[in-house]
Design an enzyme around this catalytic site. Structure first.
Site, PDB file in Angstrom:
ATOM      1  N   LYS A 179       0.888  -1.175   0.000  1.00 36.72           N
ATOM      2  CA  LYS A 179       0.000   0.000   0.000  1.00 36.72           C
ATOM      3  C   LYS A 179       0.917   1.213   0.000  1.00 36.72           C
ATOM      4  O   LYS A 179       1.409   1.648   1.039  1.00 36.72           O
ATOM      5  CB  LYS A 179      -0.875  -0.020   1.261  1.00 36.72           C
ATOM      6  CG  LYS A 179      -2.221   0.628   1.122  1.00 36.72           C
ATOM      7  CD  LYS A 179      -2.191   2.107   0.728  1.00 36.72           C
ATOM      8  CE  LYS A 179      -1.911   3.035   1.874  1.00 36.72           C
ATOM      9  NZ  LYS A 179      -1.760   4.449   1.444  1.00 36.72           N
ATOM     10  N   SER A 231       5.082   7.830   9.596  1.00 30.76           N
ATOM     11  CA  SER A 231       5.157   8.683  10.779  1.00 30.76           C
ATOM     12  C   SER A 231       4.857   7.906  12.063  1.00 30.76           C
ATOM     13  O   SER A 231       4.212   6.853  12.039  1.00 30.76           O
ATOM     14  CB  SER A 231       4.160   9.827  10.639  1.00 30.76           C
ATOM     15  OG  SER A 231       2.848   9.303  10.630  1.00 30.76           O
ATOM     16  N   THR A 232       5.306   8.449  13.162  1.00 32.31           N
ATOM     17  CA  THR A 232       5.059   7.813  14.461  1.00 32.31           C
ATOM     18  C   THR A 232       3.562   7.781  14.756  1.00 32.31           C
ATOM     19  O   THR A 232       3.046   6.784  15.281  1.00 32.31           O
ATOM     20  CB  THR A 232       5.843   8.553  15.563  1.00 32.31           C
ATOM     21  OG1 THR A 232       7.240   8.443  15.256  1.00 32.31           O
ATOM     22  CG2 THR A 232       5.599   7.955  16.937  1.00 32.31           C
ATOM     23  N   ALA A 233       2.842   8.830  14.383  1.00 33.86           N
ATOM     24  CA  ALA A 233       1.395   8.860  14.651  1.00 33.86           C
ATOM     25  C   ALA A 233       0.699   7.696  13.932  1.00 33.86           C
ATOM     26  O   ALA A 233      -0.128   6.990  14.529  1.00 33.86           O
ATOM     27  CB  ALA A 233       0.812  10.193  14.192  1.00 33.86           C
ATOM     28  N   GLY A 235       2.118   4.951  12.891  1.00 36.88           N
ATOM     29  CA  GLY A 235       2.626   3.713  13.502  1.00 36.88           C
ATOM     30  C   GLY A 235       1.815   3.330  14.725  1.00 36.88           C
ATOM     31  O   GLY A 235       1.462   2.156  14.921  1.00 36.88           O
ATOM     32  N   GLU A 252       9.123   1.285  11.214  1.00 41.92           N
ATOM     33  CA  GLU A 252      10.194   2.269  10.992  1.00 41.92           C
ATOM     34  C   GLU A 252       9.527   3.631  10.985  1.00 41.92           C
ATOM     35  O   GLU A 252       8.879   4.007  10.007  1.00 41.92           O
ATOM     36  CB  GLU A 252      10.894   2.013   9.651  1.00 41.92           C
ATOM     37  CG  GLU A 252      11.617   0.685   9.558  1.00 41.92           C
ATOM     38  CD  GLU A 252      12.909   0.630  10.358  1.00 41.92           C
ATOM     39  OE1 GLU A 252      13.268   1.643  11.001  1.00 41.92           O
ATOM     40  OE2 GLU A 252      13.541  -0.428  10.370  1.00 41.92           O
ATOM     41  N   CYS A 286      14.145   9.917   6.764  1.00 43.97           N
ATOM     42  CA  CYS A 286      13.873   9.584   8.172  1.00 43.97           C
ATOM     43  C   CYS A 286      15.122   9.755   9.007  1.00 43.97           C
ATOM     44  O   CYS A 286      15.107  10.440  10.027  1.00 43.97           O
ATOM     45  CB  CYS A 286      13.345   8.165   8.262  1.00 43.97           C
ATOM     46  SG  CYS A 286      14.368   6.964   7.407  1.00 43.97           S
ATOM     47  N   GLU A 384      10.115  17.137  14.247  1.00 41.38           N
ATOM     48  CA  GLU A 384      10.707  16.616  13.006  1.00 41.38           C
ATOM     49  C   GLU A 384      10.328  17.537  11.853  1.00 41.38           C
ATOM     50  O   GLU A 384       9.161  17.595  11.461  1.00 41.38           O
ATOM     51  CB  GLU A 384      10.180  15.201  12.733  1.00 41.38           C
ATOM     52  CG  GLU A 384      10.863  14.556  11.539  1.00 41.38           C
ATOM     53  CD  GLU A 384      10.240  13.217  11.117  1.00 41.38           C
ATOM     54  OE1 GLU A 384       9.027  13.039  11.270  1.00 41.38           O
ATOM     55  OE2 GLU A 384      10.986  12.376  10.601  1.00 41.38           O
TER      56      GLU A 384
HETATM   57  P1  NAD Z   1       2.411   8.763   7.045  1.00 36.55           P
HETATM   58  O1  NAD Z   1       2.467   8.052   8.360  1.00 36.55           O
HETATM   59  O2  NAD Z   1       1.552   9.944   6.918  1.00 36.55           O
HETATM   60  O3  NAD Z   1       1.956   7.764   5.884  1.00 36.55           O
HETATM   61  C1  NAD Z   1       2.648   6.545   5.637  1.00 36.55           C
HETATM   62  C2  NAD Z   1       1.684   5.535   5.039  1.00 36.55           C
HETATM   63  O4  NAD Z   1       0.706   5.153   6.000  1.00 36.55           O
HETATM   64  C3  NAD Z   1       0.902   6.044   3.830  1.00 36.55           C
HETATM   65  O5  NAD Z   1       0.908   5.003   2.857  1.00 36.55           O
HETATM   66  C4  NAD Z   1      -0.484   6.273   4.383  1.00 36.55           C
HETATM   67  O6  NAD Z   1      -1.504   6.157   3.434  1.00 36.55           O
HETATM   68  C5  NAD Z   1      -0.596   5.170   5.404  1.00 36.55           C
HETATM   69  N1  NAD Z   1      -1.586   5.394   6.467  1.00 36.55           N
HETATM   70  C6  NAD Z   1      -2.051   6.551   6.948  1.00 36.55           C
HETATM   71  N2  NAD Z   1      -2.906   6.342   7.963  1.00 36.55           N
HETATM   72  C7  NAD Z   1      -2.979   5.009   8.138  1.00 36.55           C
HETATM   73  C8  NAD Z   1      -3.661   4.160   9.060  1.00 36.55           C
HETATM   74  N3  NAD Z   1      -4.460   4.650  10.005  1.00 36.55           N
HETATM   75  N4  NAD Z   1      -3.464   2.820   8.970  1.00 36.55           N
HETATM   76  C9  NAD Z   1      -2.620   2.305   8.040  1.00 36.55           C
HETATM   77  N5  NAD Z   1      -1.965   3.058   7.139  1.00 36.55           N
HETATM   78  C10 NAD Z   1      -2.132   4.396   7.184  1.00 36.55           C
HETATM   79  O7  NAD Z   1       3.959   9.092   6.731  1.00 36.55           O
HETATM   80  P2  NAD Z   1       4.554   9.948   5.496  1.00 36.55           P
HETATM   81  O8  NAD Z   1       4.233  11.388   5.734  1.00 36.55           O
HETATM   82  O9  NAD Z   1       4.192   9.306   4.209  1.00 36.55           O
HETATM   83  O10 NAD Z   1       6.129   9.719   5.678  1.00 36.55           O
HETATM   84  C11 NAD Z   1       6.954  10.579   6.406  1.00 36.55           C
HETATM   85  C12 NAD Z   1       7.265   9.995   7.764  1.00 36.55           C
HETATM   86  O11 NAD Z   1       7.848   8.700   7.588  1.00 36.55           O
HETATM   87  C13 NAD Z   1       8.287  10.789   8.555  1.00 36.55           C
HETATM   88  O12 NAD Z   1       7.892  10.853   9.908  1.00 36.55           O
HETATM   89  C14 NAD Z   1       9.557   9.952   8.437  1.00 36.55           C
HETATM   90  O13 NAD Z   1      10.486  10.143   9.487  1.00 36.55           O
HETATM   91  C15 NAD Z   1       9.008   8.575   8.403  1.00 36.55           C
HETATM   92  N6  NAD Z   1       9.945   7.647   7.790  1.00 36.55           N
HETATM   93  C16 NAD Z   1      10.587   6.747   8.582  1.00 36.55           C
HETATM   94  C17 NAD Z   1      11.527   5.887   8.020  1.00 36.55           C
HETATM   95  C18 NAD Z   1      12.277   4.893   8.873  1.00 36.55           C
HETATM   96  O14 NAD Z   1      12.933   4.022   8.318  1.00 36.55           O
HETATM   97  N7  NAD Z   1      12.194   4.988  10.178  1.00 36.55           N
HETATM   98  C19 NAD Z   1      11.804   5.951   6.652  1.00 36.55           C
HETATM   99  C20 NAD Z   1      11.112   6.897   5.867  1.00 36.55           C
HETATM  100  C21 NAD Z   1      10.179   7.734   6.451  1.00 36.55           C
END
Ligand code: NAD
Length: 478
Positions: A179, A231-233, A235, A252, A286, A384
């Site tokens: 996804k 994102s952590t939220a 996650g 992650e 990240c 962040e």
């Molecule tokens: P995001 O959490 O907004 O979205 C990530 C994915 O989750 C998207 O595909 C989104 O559609 C999906 N999603 C959203 N709500 C959901 C839910 N309730 N249940 C399941 N899936 C859902 O993150 P983003 O803005 O796309 O990415 C940026 C963030 O990712 C930053 O915080 C960055 O630090 C982090 N990141 C971490 C790593 C790592 O390896 N730790 C790597 C890259 C990015």
């Protein structure tokens, strides 16, 4: 399932590749973040598409497992060959959709990373481990596939992170439903289209839906493990929604990596490393350096050397070969960066470079920005920012620097910069982060486990440990 080599189509341009993955009519328009121009149209998959993909993945899994490691390794290497054969078209599409330039550690580099991680996951040995063999007890540890793995990804490194998720999952005998982020579906659809020319049908799926699709994936009874990067939220939301089915998770999540520059570092020698540690992928990484703590003795010299490097790095449209920095990927991210920089300048912090985005250009370009003399609790330091910005904080004692670096609830990466490796390693051992680099920041390697501490997530990716994370441990005792 056949493991014979298929003929792989090669696409000369991103437009040819787009023609192969776009819906015949309709679809959601994806715009180039650098120009506002149409990149292409993404299919609008819904819950029913997800159900169909999970059912197909579930049906294909036993046969995929039965192929065995060597056959899967061979197919994964053929998939890597297919990506290489289409590398330029993939890099151009990635550049147009994500915004990152072709050159520098950006689009071509990302496609190369996808190949490298696929080959590495194919190459690792993973034999059954004899745990006890003492004459009376004999116990072995095996790793069996979970079944169907759900992979949910972000928009910053869409191709490479997809491979980080799918490669170990496939190698271990799982089938996969991906996804992608709603901001970068085309990059993932294109990559999977290329890989799927090699893989047997049913093994790897992409469902290009929104958050509702992500949420269903993380609750679905036939998804056995979720690999999530974002994102952590989100996650935390996935932890909650996966609870009822006790899904395995690798998370992650977000970071706010600290770098500590010790007083014996050579400012000119480390400036370029500091710059790329912070500004890789225009800061949308990240494990990028997001707050820099510099000892007072060399503070001005480090600020000066970093400014010299940063001001000469060209930013612009990704397809222009001269650029190494691009736009922010989306308006929401642009607004976060803009708001945090304003909070810093409003507080009286000193602008060394940037901070005044031009209002009258298309695209979400935010200029490379360095901010000095900033309070340790300013939002630009403690949140962040995920953009081409670096706050530089002065410290007087190593004790204080370690305390500031560890003060946040995130802990993805960190770095220590010094001419004395032993001194740097002593400081590194005290930092609460999944990886601590010395005299560099953010470099990842398919052989080396990577994962977060604290709210930056749990579980590791890469290396043999990363493979084991995609397998159900099973002891055979007797
Ligand atoms: P995001 O959490 O907004 O979205 C990530 C994915 O989750 C998207 O595909 C989104 O559609 C999906 N999603 C959203 N709500 C959901 C839910 N309730 N249940 C399941 N899936 C859902 O993150 P983003 O803005 O796309 O990415 C940026 C963030 O990712 C930053 O915080 C960055 O630090 C982090 N990141 C971490 C790593 C790592 O390896 N730790 C790597 C890259 C990015």
């Amino acid at each position: 399932m056949s493991t014979e080599t298929n003929t792989v189509a090669t696409y000369a341009t991103a437009d040819e590749l787009l023609a192969a993955i776009q819906p015949a009519i309709g679809g959601r328009e994806i715009l180039d973040p650098a120009t506002g121009e149409l990149v292409g149209r993404a299919p609008e998959h819904e819950v029913a598409d997800l159900e169909a993909a999970i059912a197909a993945a579930h049906a294909a899994q036993p046969e995929w497992d039965a192929l065995g490691h060597d056959a899967r390794r061979s197919l994964m290497n053929q998939a890597a060959d297919a990506i290489e054969a289409n590398a330029e078209a993939l890099a151009h599409l990635l550049s147009r959709e994500q915004g990152k330039p072709l050159n520098g550690p950006n689009a071509r580099f990302e496609v190369g990373g996808a190949v490298a991680w696929l080959r590495a996951a194919a190459a690792f040995g993973l034999e059954a481990e004899v745990i006890v063999d003492d004459g009376t007890t004999y116990a072995e540890m095996h790793y069996r596939p979970f079944g169907v793995v759900g992979a949910i990804g972000p928009w910053n490194w869409p191709m490479m992170i997809s491979v980080w998720q799918l490669a170990p999952a496939l190698r271990m005998g799982n089938t996969v439903v991906m996804k992608p982020s709603e901001y970068t579906p085309l990059s993932v659809l294109a990559l999977v289209h290329v890989i799927n020319q090699v893989l047997p049908e049913g093994v790897l799926h992409v469902v290009a839906g929104g958050r509702d699709v992500g949420q269903l994936l993380s609750t679905h009874k036939d998804i056995d493990k979720v690999m999530f990067t974002g994102s952590t939220a989100t996650g935390k939301a996935i932890i909650r929604s996966s609870a009822d089915t006790v899904k395995r998770l690798t998370l992650e999540l977000g970071g706010n990596d600290a770098g500590i520059v010790l007083p014996d570092a050579d400012p000119k020698a480390i400036a370029e490393g500091l710059f790329w540690g912070a500004f890789i992928n225009t800061g949308q990484t990240c494990a990028a350096l997001k707050r820099l703590y510099v000892h007072a003795d060399i503070y001005e010299e480090v600020c000066g050397a970093l400014t010299e490097v940063a001001k000469n790095m060209p930013m612009g449209v990704g397809l222009d070969e001269a650029n190494v920095l691009g736009p922010l990927q989306n308006k929401a991210q642009y607004d976060i960066v803009d708001s945090l920089v304003r909070k810093a300048t409003d507080s009286g912090a000193r602008v060394l470079l940037g901070a005044n985005p031009s209002e009258d250009q298309p695209g979400y370009f935010y200029p490379s920005t360095l901010i000095a003399d900033i309070a340790t609790d300013n939002p630009l330091v403690v949140e962040e920012q995920f953009g081409p910005v670096l706050p530089i904080v002065k410290f007087d004692s190593i004790e204080q620097a370690v305390q500031l670096a560890n003060a946040l609830d995130v802990g993805l990466g960190a770095s220590v910069w010094s001419s004395d490796r032993d001194a740097a390693r002593e400081v590194a051992a005290r930092l609460q982060a999944g990886t601590v680099w010395i005299n560099s920041h953010g470099g990842v390697d398919p052989r080396i486990p990577f994962g977060g501490a604290k709210t930056s997530g749990y579980g590791v990716e890469f290396g043999v440990d990363g493979l084991k994370a995609l397998g159900q441990p099973q002891v055979i005792n007797g």
